[in-house]
Scaffold this motif. Structure first.
Motif: not given
Length: 243
Positions: A29-48
């Motif tokens: 996939v290209d970058a527009s279809r793969l979002e990235h979250l660094r859990l070592d930096v920020e919390t997962l939060g209320d993931l949908r």
């Protein structure tokens, strides 16, 4: 089409970008279809979860077997977030792949046992699929035996009761398992090429995955390995999640 989400948990910043790129390329996939979250930096939060076609969890130098009193607060938060993610995905059978460190988190969530008996040094090892794997929609597209890249200090020692074992290696009996229809956990790294893994070995040469003084020899062995099949797992994961 809905995007995919990649969750990383590597505090070593020089390893973060390359891991994302390895996962993205393997998924096709290209970058527009793969979002990235660094859990070592920020919390997962209320993931949908319903906002994503699927979720992939990367590896980490963290170990779930580290006594809680010795875990850094960031690691404890990361593990709590991943456990919450796993529980949410299990509730609705949402497409999810947890790799390396992630398999330890899922195994504990499901009541299995994680220990240090089956650690594997950074290397290419032969993976053998189980009979149950033949009918599996994701792993069933792979050959019965193939080489994959590993490097871990802990592994699943007792498979969770509801898990279906899909692959093993000589040194690590639980390499891949499935829970439900669409949740997978893999001990080996399905995303990396040998070139990627050599670069990762340089970042983690002092983390105990191999003697630091043997970096050159380890890198040469990794570079010489033929690892062609594991990345097909993530591309197949995308195909199935998009249907």
């Amino acid at each position: 089409m809905r995007p995919f989400l990649f969750l990383s948990a590597r505090p070593e910043v020089e390893a973060v970008g390359p891991e994302y790129e390895s996962v993205r390329r393997a998924m096709g996939v290209d970058a527009s279809r793969l979002e990235h979250l660094r859990l070592d930096v920020e919390t997962l939060g209320d993931l949908r979860l319903d906002e994503y076609a699927g979720v992939v969890v990367g590896g980490s130098p963290y170990n779930v077997t580290t006594p809680d009193a010795h875990k850094h607060p960031v690691q404890r938060r990361v593990e709590a977030d991943l456990a919450r993610l796993a529980e949410a995905a299990l509730d609705v059978d949402h497409p999810l792949v947890l790799t390396c460190y992630g398999i330890g988190v899922l195994t504990r969530v499901l009541g299995g046992t994680v220990g240090t008996l089956h650690g594997e040094a950074a290397s290419a090892v032969e993976i053998t699929l189980t009979a149950e794997c033949v009918a599996d929609p994701l792993m069933g597209v792979l050959p019965e035996r193939f080489d994959a890249l590993v490097g871990h200090k802990e592994a699943t020692e007792r498979l969770p009761a509801d898990a279906v074992l899909l692959a093993s290696s000589a040194g690590c009996p639980v390499q891949v398992y499935r829970v439900g229809r669409r949740i997978y956990a893999t001990q080996f790294h399905p995303e990396v090429s040998t070139h990627d893994f050599v670069a990762r070995a340089q970042v983690y040469r002092h983390h105990g995955y191999f003697p630091a003084g043997e970096l050159r020899a380890v890198s040469e062995r990794l570079a010489a390995a033929s690892v062609t099949e594991p990345q097909r797992m993530l591309r197949r994961f995308v195909e199935l999640a998009d249907t």
